[in-house]
Design an enzyme around this catalytic site. Structure first.
Site, PDB file in Angstrom:
ATOM      1  N   ASP A 433       0.821  -1.205   0.000  1.00  0.00           N
ATOM      2  CA  ASP A 433       0.000   0.000   0.000  1.00  0.00           C
ATOM      3  C   ASP A 433       0.859   1.261   0.000  1.00  0.00           C
ATOM      4  O   ASP A 433       1.935   1.304   0.592  1.00  0.00           O
ATOM      5  CB  ASP A 433      -0.894  -0.018   1.248  1.00  0.00           C
ATOM      6  N   GLU A 486       1.079  -0.472  -5.118  1.00  0.00           N
ATOM      7  CA  GLU A 486       0.126   0.612  -5.357  1.00  0.00           C
ATOM      8  C   GLU A 486       0.965   1.883  -5.468  1.00  0.00           C
ATOM      9  O   GLU A 486       1.328   2.496  -4.470  1.00  0.00           O
ATOM     10  CB  GLU A 486      -0.877   0.740  -4.214  1.00  0.00           C
TER      11      GLU A 486
END
EC number: 2.4.1.18
Length: 756
Positions: A433, A486
């Protein structure tokens, strides 16, 4: 400090104990014992435990609030001998003697119980010096095997070895139900090589709750800390760590593990169903209940399998204090959240996924952590895991703390977590993330609120080094796992090997594609022809990385509305546009990810306190969307042209990208091991009759998918199952065909029909 009274002691049962005058010098307490009694002793082993005094060993024990403590000497050829220990001035410090080298334990009488206890201070250092040096040097990527709480047997005694990194602490203790959460009872030994504190507590077993009590150098007692390496924790809002068994799960997923490398390769068919466990389905429809791993095994696995997805991606399941963070503010990076069950139950879920042919990807968050007082913040009284300078150590967007990637031990903590999930739990991949926030020192910061790197630039060189170390470790130890970034910027080489200067990820979320194409499909069809570049632009960089096309949770929250709510037109047109958009996505180069609820065109925005709108499938258009997603997954899997060259420019060619008046696109997907596939997308609600498009070969072309089919809720406009190619050049091809293009629809053509 001295013993006040010296008296004769008799065992009363014979044996080696005899009535005799004790040597008063044996009961002299070291001067620095005052620190122990005050709870600030940095070296309790220098006072407590066994200390030789010639033919006898002096035994000192600290049991504040005990009624009495007796020594039980274990003799090899006769019954144990027992005698009282002497308490020093009501301090809780007890002293006794045993023959040199004799084995012993304590019998402790409390107000309401009698406890038999081995002496934790009779054991020497446990952690190997070599392992400590590796950790100090930044070469220990399985630090969880050393730190945390580990049930072990030492010298025939069962117990738990506790170890924690807190190099700047004055004193560290283990506290729990087993010592009435009294930090004076079990102070730990500092292993100076690595700043690690350890203690073996006999008689402790799996299931015990515990924390660490830490005193800072300035003698400030810090809030009780959960174990950073805990394998399990209490269910929030409770925050204690829990000792877990060292027994490994009995896996039977060899068939999956032997083939998952091929299943997750760049040329494989990958479609991912993204799930927030708590809000996927509430058991019994009860909004206050959360699904367990057993519930998910019974319901989620068959649902995802029937929908044709190859993988499940779970929003972070690592333990986190605040459910509203969706798991992205994790504190227990080694612990599956107790909200859903035990570690063994999570392992059983993983095993069941593999038995069903499903891979599992976990969202994993090394970019930041919350500042809850029981967590990592100011862990030993200093900025240990985080930066001390808020310009480097605080994420303004999330009010969270940033890991100090320049510290060996922090990198080892994070990499050990990643490897633990992949190896211990057979997880198939991690989606990392917020990588962009790690790469740039000025990420979401105003001028003057960030610190340049050593060269004066904005790149976070320490984070880049950490990421490369992470991906190299995974590639080396778990080469068939995937690691997905990401990353929302144009940082070069995210999926390039570290040996070539890249970051070493397997895939990268294509955020630019998502933003551009959603912008296009949300437009009134009347104006789409003037914005073809929003669709075309993605292929200018479409093979610069290995991409995952993602329609994630971020696109259906924070006021953005659901996907279907953003489509223009009436109820039917909204669903037709979304059907065509999903088909465009599935036929576009790149792996696929879809967030839960989007597969049934859920009308409302995602609410983490609710659940997917399962009742919506009573609407034929929403039920049709579910069927379409299933068929898109099936079609992608069956036709190599739709996945085999996802990451290779040889697998794609535009046919039509300049039809401004009709707003129609057409392209070809190629394969090494199969026939080409031609995709035509009519982005307007106008039926296009007699529409010519080029084809790469002659013969009959099957209409293998049409999003306007009645089964999906469409109007059943199409080409009667297929068309014949004609020797008429068009769009750079020697062959072409005349098509009827359904409204707001995608049709997919193949010269070879593949059956299920």
């Amino acid at each position: 400090m001295r013993c006040g009274t010296i008296a004769n002691d008799t065992d009363g049962r014979g044996g080696w104990w005899v009535t005799r005058r004790q040597d008063e010098s044996l009961y002299i307490v070291p001067e620095h014992a005052r620190d122990l009694l005050a709870g600030r002793c940095p070296d309790p082993f220098s006072i407590l435990g066994r200390h030789n005094a010639g033919k006898v060993d002096i035994i000192r024990a600290f049991y504040p609030d005990a009624a009495k403590v007796r020594l039980v000497v274990e003799r090899p050829r006769s019954a144990p001998a027992e005698r009282a220990m002497r308490q020093i001035d009501d301090t809780g410090l007890y002293i006794g003697t045993v023959p040199q080298g004799a084995r012993y334990h304590f019998r402790v009488t409390w107000a309401d119980a009698v406890e038999e206890a081995a002496d934790p201070y009779s054991f020497g250092p446990v952690i190997d010096e070599h392992d400590l040096r590796l950790f100090a040097e930044g070469r220990s990527f399985h630090a969880d095997a050393m730190l945390g709480a580990h049930p072990v047997t030492l010298h025939g005694v069962d117990g738990v070895l506790f170890a924690v990194w807190a190099p700047n602490a004055l004193r560290v203790s283990v506290i729990g139900d087993f010592n009435i959460w009294d930090g004076r009872r079990h102070s730990m030994r500092l292993r100076h090589t690595a700043g690690i504190w350890e203690i073996f507590l006999p008689g402790i077993s799996p299931g015990e709750r515990y924390k660490f009590e830490i005193m800072a150098k300035n003698e400030t007692l810090l809030p009780q800390k959960a174990d950073p390496f805990a394998r399990f924790s209490e269910r929030p809002p409770a925050t204690a760590s829990i000792v877990t068994s060292g027994v490994r799960y009995a896996w039977d997923d060899d068939a999956w593990m032997d083939t998952r490398g091929a299943r997750q390769a760049p040329g494989s068919s990958i479609s991912i169903y993204e799930v927030h466990i708590a809000s996927w389905r509430r058991p019994g429809g009860d909004p206050d209940r959360t699904a367990t791993w057993g519930d998910l095994t019974r319901e989620l696995i068959p649902y995802v399998t029937q929908a044709g997805f190859t993988h499940i991606e779970l929003l972070p399941i690592m333990e986190h204090p605040f459910g509203g963070s969706w798991g992205y503010q994790s504190l227990g990076l080694f612990a599956p959240s107790a909200r859903h069950g035990t570690p063994a139950e999570f392992a059983a879920f993983m095993n069941a996924c593999h038995a069903a042919g499903l891979g599992v990807i976990l969202d994993w968050v090394p970019a930041h952590f919350p500042n809850d007082v029981h967590g990592l913040a100011c862990f030993d009284g200093t900025a240990l895991f985080e930066h001390s300078d808020p310009r480097e150590g605080i994420h303004r967007d999330w009010n969270t703390l940033i890991y100090n990637f320049g510290r060996h031990e922090v990198r080892e903590f994070l990499i050990s977590s990643a490897l633990m999930w992949l190896q211990h739990y057979h997880v198939d991949g991690l989606r990392v993330d917020a990588v962009a926030s790690m790469l740039y020192r000025d990420y979401s910061r105003q001028e003057g609120d960030w610190v340049p790197n050593i060269h004066g630039g904005r790149e976070n060189l320490e984070a880049v080094s950490f990421i490369r170390e992470l991906t190299d470790a995974i590639s080396r130890e778990v080469p068939d796992a995937v690691i997905i970034a990401e990353e929302s910027t144009a940082w070069p080489g995210v999926t390039r090997a570290t040996s070539e200067g890249g970051l070493g990820f397997s895939f990268k979320w294509n955020m630019g594609w998502m933003h551009d194409t959603l912008s296009f499909i949300q437009r009134d069809p009347l104006w789409r022809g003037h914005h073809l570049s929003e669709i075309l632009f993605g292929m200018h960089y479409g093979f610069s990385e290995r991409f995952v096309l993602s329609l994630s949770h971020d696109e259906v929250t924070h006021g953005k509305g659901s996907l279907i709510a953003r489509m223009p037109g009436d109820h039917w047109q909204k669903h037709a546009s979304l059907r065509s958009y999903l088909a465009f996505m599935w036929c576009h180069p790149g792996k696929k990810l879809l967030f839960m609820g989007c597969e049934l065109a859920q009308a409302h925005e995602w609410n983490h306190d609710g659940e997917v709108d399962w009742a919506a499938t009573g609407d034929p258009l929403k039920a049709g969307m579910q069927v379409l997603v299933r068929d898109l997954n099936r079609t992608m899997r069956l036709y190599p042209a739709l996945h085999e060259l996802d990451c290779d420019p040889a697998g794609f060619s535009w046919l039509i990208g300049d039809d401004v008046s009709n707003a129609v696109f057409a392209w070809i997907r190629f394969a090494v091991s199969g026939s080409p596939v031609v995709i035509v997308w009519n982005t307007t609600p106008v039926i296009r009759e007699n529409y010519w498009t080029g084809l790469p070969s002659g013969g009959y072309w099957h209409e293998i998918l049409n999003t306007d089919a009645g089964i999906y809720g469409g109007s059943n406009v199409g080409n009667g199952g297929g068309v014949n190619a004609q020797s008429r050049p068009a769009h750079g091809q020697d062959w072409s065909c005349e098509l009827t293009l359904p409204p707001l629809a995608v049709i997919v053509l193949s010269s070879a029909r593949t059956e299920v």
